[in-house]
Design a protein around this motif. Sequence first.
Motif, PDB file in Angstrom:
ATOM      1  N   PHE A  88      90.760  48.066  10.830  1.00  9.27           N
ATOM      2  CA  PHE A  88      92.197  47.463  11.905  1.00  9.27           C
ATOM      3  C   PHE A  88      92.700  46.111  11.436  1.00  9.27           C
ATOM      4  CE2 PHE A  88      92.644  44.738  16.187  1.00  9.27           C
ATOM      5  CZ  PHE A  88      93.557  46.084  16.503  1.00  9.27           C
ATOM      6  N   ILE A  89      92.790  44.949  11.201  1.00 12.41           N
ATOM      7  CA  ILE A  89      93.211  43.595  10.866  1.00 12.41           C
ATOM      8  C   ILE A  89      94.427  44.182   9.809  1.00 12.41           C
ATOM      9  CG2 ILE A  89      92.964  41.290   9.538  1.00 12.41           C
ATOM     10  CD1 ILE A  89      89.588  41.121  10.732  1.00 12.41           C
ATOM     11  N   ASP A 108      80.693  48.266  10.746  1.00  9.13           N
ATOM     12  CA  ASP A 108      81.042  47.788  12.095  1.00  9.13           C
ATOM     13  C   ASP A 108      82.080  46.281  11.621  1.00  9.13           C
ATOM     14  OD1 ASP A 108      80.268  48.925  14.432  1.00  9.13           O
ATOM     15  OD2 ASP A 108      78.828  47.236  14.618  1.00  9.13           O
ATOM     16  N   PHE A 109      81.603  45.756  10.420  1.00 10.46           N
ATOM     17  CA  PHE A 109      82.516  44.864   9.270  1.00 10.46           C
ATOM     18  C   PHE A 109      83.727  46.069   9.011  1.00 10.46           C
ATOM     19  CE2 PHE A 109      83.549  43.993   4.787  1.00 10.46           C
ATOM     20  CZ  PHE A 109      84.092  43.273   4.939  1.00 10.46           C
ATOM     21  N   LYS A 156      85.237  49.038  10.093  1.00  8.93           N
ATOM     22  CA  LYS A 156      85.998  49.205  11.036  1.00  8.93           C
ATOM     23  C   LYS A 156      86.561  48.082  11.387  1.00  8.93           C
ATOM     24  CE  LYS A 156      84.448  50.182  14.620  1.00  8.93           C
ATOM     25  NZ  LYS A 156      83.412  50.621  15.982  1.00  8.93           N
ATOM     26  N   ASP A 157      86.467  47.161  11.409  1.00  8.14           N
ATOM     27  CA  ASP A 157      87.290  45.675  11.683  1.00  8.14           C
ATOM     28  C   ASP A 157      88.374  45.048  10.786  1.00  8.14           C
ATOM     29  OD1 ASP A 157      85.569  45.699  14.055  1.00  8.14           O
ATOM     30  OD2 ASP A 157      83.978  43.842  13.737  1.00  8.14           O
ATOM     31  N   LEU A 158      87.398  45.305   9.682  1.00  8.93           N
ATOM     32  CA  LEU A 158      88.315  45.308   8.305  1.00  8.93           C
ATOM     33  C   LEU A 158      89.871  45.972   8.262  1.00  8.93           C
ATOM     34  CD1 LEU A 158      89.487  43.546   5.457  1.00  8.93           C
ATOM     35  CD2 LEU A 158      87.520  45.052   4.646  1.00  8.93           C
ATOM     36  N   GLU A 160      75.751  47.089  11.067  1.00  6.78           N
ATOM     37  CA  GLU A 160      77.085  46.156  10.599  1.00  6.78           C
ATOM     38  C   GLU A 160      77.290  46.110   9.552  1.00  6.78           C
ATOM     39  OE1 GLU A 160      73.392  46.257  10.102  1.00  6.78           O
ATOM     40  OE2 GLU A 160      73.192  44.961  12.265  1.00  6.78           O
TER      41      GLU A 160
END
Length: 201
Positions: free
Chosen positions: A183-184, A176-177, A179-181, A173
């Motif tokens: 990317f954003i 993934d958080f 990694k997404d952050l 979790e």
Amino acid sequence: MLKLLASYNKEIRDVVLENAPQNGKYIASSIQKEILHIFAQKVQKEIRKEINGSKFCIIIDESRDISKKEQMAIVLRFVDGDGIVREQFLQLAHVKDTTSKTLKEDISTVLSNHELSIANLRGQGYDGANNMRGEWNDLQALFMKDCPYAYYVHCQAHQLQLALIAATREVSEVYDFLKDLIFIVNVVSFSSRRHDELQDS
């Protein structure tokens, strides 16, 4: 910057910005850079005074800036006259490449320009990159040849970062958080329109 200085000093406030002569606002980028350069020289002079010919360590990190230039940050660690361990940022230097030979030459030049002798070097702190920590021809080894007491220590901040990366991979979790952050942040920062939209929201 001038507003900040003026808020602390009446003499400056009386001669800058709206109080300046019509042709002398001191806000041109060349003037601002010159002011910053003068500040940097004064700070560097104070750092040299604090070291006062005593032993010191260097902490080096290099990175590519937004204009794709390799920049090397040089931080000095030393014990001041009161016996307090201090770390002071000395200079940001442009480097042509990150080979150990080039880095050593550039670091030596910066230290020499600030009248700091490599003979007084007692420690080296770098990240764990191969060009920095190798035992034979890498940066720490090159400095050890000139000064056998300049021991190498892997930078604690970089070790912590590596430990955090390894730990987050174990918790999906969190991984993934992050990694997404990332990317954003990348998506927003590479588009001025998206950046403006985010600022407006």
